[in-house]
Each structure stands twice: as C-alpha cells, then as structure tokens.
Design an enzyme around this catalytic site. Sequence first.
Site, short mmCIF file in Angstrom:
data_model
loop_
_atom_site.label_atom_id
_atom_site.label_comp_id
_atom_site.label_asym_id
_atom_site.label_seq_id
_atom_site.Cartn_x
_atom_site.Cartn_y
_atom_site.Cartn_z
CG HIS A 86 -101.74 17.09 1.77
ND1 HIS A 86 -102.65 18.11 1.56
CD2 HIS A 86 -100.74 16.90 0.95
CE1 HIS A 86 -101.91 18.57 0.27
NE2 HIS A 86 -100.95 18.03 -0.05
CE1 TYR B 141 -108.48 14.17 9.43
CE2 TYR B 141 -108.61 16.64 9.68
CZ TYR B 141 -108.39 15.37 10.21
OH TYR B 141 -108.19 14.98 11.40
CG HIS B 142 -105.96 18.56 2.61
ND1 HIS B 142 -104.87 18.99 2.82
CD2 HIS B 142 -106.93 19.15 3.13
CE1 HIS B 142 -105.15 20.00 3.61
NE2 HIS B 142 -106.35 20.02 3.81
N PRO B 143 -108.06 14.30 0.71
CG PRO B 143 -109.95 12.81 1.07
CD PRO B 143 -109.11 13.93 1.63
#
Length: 537
Positions: A296, A472-474
Amino acid sequence: MTPTEEYDYIVVGAGSAGCVLANRLSADASKSVLLLEAGPEDSSMWMKIPAGTTKVFGPSAVNWGYFTEPEPHLKDRKIYWPRGRTLGGSSSINGMVYLRGHPEDYDQWERLGNPGWGWKDVIPHFKRSEDQERGESALHGVGGGLSVTDLSIDDKAGRLFIEAAQNAGLPLRKDFNDGVQEGVGRAQVTVKDGRRSSTSVAFLHPVRGRRNLRIEVNALAERILFEGRRATGIRYTQGGIQKIAKARLEVVLAGGVINSPQLLMLSGVGPAGHLQEMGIDVVLNLPGVGQNLQDHLYVYYVAKCEKEISLNHQLSGPNLYLHAMRYFVNRSGYLNIGVVQATAFPRVTPDANRPNVEISFRPMSLNISKKGTIALDKFPGINASCSLLRPKARGQIRLASSNPRDYPLIQANYLNNTEDLHVMREGLRWIRKTFETEPLSQFITAEHAPGNAVQSDSEWEGFIRDAAQSVYHPVGTCAMGIDSMAVVDHELRVRGIDGLRVVDASVMPRITSSNTNAPTIMIGEKGADMIRAAARK
C-alpha cells in the site's frame, strides 16, 4: 564442531504469524518447537506505549530499517520500509490498527486456486485470535490472546472529521470488520489497558514456560538444510557461533515478505538464473520466489488549523513530559494515542464497486524524513493520508549477494501504471473536499500540503510522486496458488519441497484492502491448524 539440536518443528521468525505458530504448535505437549528470531527481546519501553511507535519507527536494533532501491516512478527516491526485528516482529512497532479487509479480498484468494481461504472460511481463524472488547458475536471472538479494543481517546478533531465525511456522503460505521467496509468511523486497535497488544504479548509471553517450546533471540537463520528435496533443518548463527537445528516434522518460514523469500533463495529455492548469478547451488527452480510484491502506498494531506483541535503542542515540549507523567501514574493522557484516530473507506472513482482507498486521519501533523525519522510540525496542524487499497503495481525481492547479512534488494515499482496514480489522485481530492466540509472546515486556517496551487491532474501527479511513501504493508512474495508463479499451495506447503511451509504475509496472492497485521495473524492461526492436521495424519 557445529552444535546440533533436534525438534519436531522449527519456526523461523517470531513476528505476527510466528508467535501464533509457536503458541499453537507447542500446545501439543508431545511436540517440541524451536522458534528462531533474528532480533532481540521485545523489552523496549517504547514498544509498550501506544504513542511510542514514533520512537521505534527508525532503523535500530529492533527494526530492520530497509529501503527500496530507487523507485523510478517516485522520482528515483528510495522509500523507507520499517520492519520489526524483535519478538512480535512488526506487530511490536506498528500502528496497532485492527482491520481485516474486505470479504472480496478472501473470496478472490479462493478463486485463484486456494480452497478454504474464502471470507466465510477465514472468519473462525480471525475469531480464535481475538479478545473483542465489545463481546462475542457471529464475526468476533472473546478469550483469544489478541486484545481488540476501542480507541481510548475521543479527540475533537477526529469527531469533526467523521462528521465532515458523513456530510460529504459517507455512512457512519461502527465496525469495519463485519463485512461492510464503506463508511467512516473509529477503527479498533490492538491495545489492552493502555499497552500495545503485540503478538509476542498476546501469544508468546503467556506460554514461555512450556517445556516443549524453546525461543532463541539474536539468532539469524542462514540456510535451510535439505536431504534431496526434503527440508530437514536450519543453519543459524547466534553470538558468533554457527548452529544447526534439525526438524523431525517440518520447517516453517514466518520471516515475512522480505526475509522468507530471502532465506528460500539463500538456500537454493527460487529463480534458477538469479541463484546462479549469486553463486548459489539450485535445489529447486521456483521462479515465483520474491515476485508478486505488493504494498500500500500513501500520501499525506496536511492542513494548518486552530490550536484547540491539534495535538502537535500536546505531544512536544513541556506538555509531552506532563502526559508522560500521567501515563506512568495511571495510563492516562495522550501517550495512549495511536497513529490513527479516525478512518474512512470511500469509493473515489465512478467505476469502483467497493472502497478503493483508505483514509487515515490524525489530530496532529508529522514530517517523516527520507531516513525514517519522525517529527511533529511546529505549527498547529492535522493530517489525513490516502492509501491505495488494491494497487496494480508489482515489485520483487532479489538477493544482493549470497551473504545472509546483506540486505536484499527491494523494488516495489510504485505507480508504474496510470490506474494507481488516478485512484490516488482522486483519493486526495476526496480528502480536500472533506476538509472543506463543515464542521471541520470551520477550524481549518490553511492547506499546507499540497497547497492551493495544486489543482490540475498534472500538478497532483507531481505532488504524489514527490510525497508518496509506503504504508508498510508489503505482501505477496511467496504467493499461494496454482499458477506457474505460485510458491506455496493452499496449505502453505512450498511446491516441490517436502517438510517446508511458508506461513506469513508473503503467501497472500493479492493484498488485502486494509492494514495487513490482522490478516497475517489469521494466516498464522490457519497455518497452525494445517500443520497440526498433517501431523495427526
């Protein structure tokens, strides 16, 4: 001589999924479990305090502090990627927002060849983890390890934003996790009694006394060991000593979207050509390892405002010490505040059949430097970020070398297509419109970023490419499925390898339409069930 130990299960990575795995697998007293964590204990005070997120955000002993390679569509900027390197992993440093995503996310996983991963199938695993403050229901559970609670601070700016968003056309939502996402309201958080409920707090610390569970910190996994095409153990280094742990039943990778594919490739499982370039002997050519990377992306919108609705001055200077004293005396004050105080899920393009951006509102305004440091603005301000929920962009993780200590190369390829840029632009326009809507508009004194000079599509595009950052949603680099690029099957078993699974956010074939911590915990729960079922067979 390298010391050798033997266990039934070895779990690599004590993060959001790994702590759940360690808890559930060690519940069977007849099975021994080794949990390896590359970082230290989660003992930092700042990991316990909700507002302490800013103190563990930058690179440190408990934060890998990754950066992408220069992103060609973000003006060649390297984008900061904080990832937890401690017990609890990223759940020990994240924003504590508890969101599951949209039901269609999981139904799509199932259609991609993953039976048992539809919305109706994953709900029991979400419920099992949860200790829901609002009580038990068809969609929520109580008695689980993870505390899910309402925000403790009802700030004025958040109330104004929620009212403005309603006046702009969004319905009020009491629960974003009940399958109907569109709306605005207060999202719940993983906090209990004024302290962060990380997965280490929720699942690991309560069972540390189990004789069949061994937890090793500061233990860097270097290689998966194989006999033919069966995983038999892990080689790791701890305190400068190389050690070997053997697994009688399974090796389970739970290192996350970066470390799990990195360890697979270091061990000879991955794209054969790339491994050969790195001088690594190929155990199995699995071209999807490290591919399908999704994340995201967000952009901040910042407004200057009347001092009474901004917390900038409350969280800095002498006031910060006052709130620190209040917190340590009785857990009150603004150190209880999380990183998001109101959330909205609108549809910002005419063709959208469900929300396509997430808007996160904060009663303060922040500067995040290119090095990953955070500072509050000197003026009274508030901000809202627009996050692109289902990006079309796909990136990859690649090795920099065959040395396990060398950080891998991250290329996210953000905004490499016009659709992602279009949705982001319209999302930011939605924020501007909402900030210009009563009652919030009465307290706004000026638009700080991007500023009123930004009006045309091309001007918005320039601002976005200058300002965009990772949320920080990989996810996705060991995707489950049945196509040629799938790394694991629907039971999270690495394709072509026996005794090896991946159980973390890297198995998501498509990113969820919200924050990713709750879905990762669910994956840990479901993965543990699958592993235990296999052992019974």
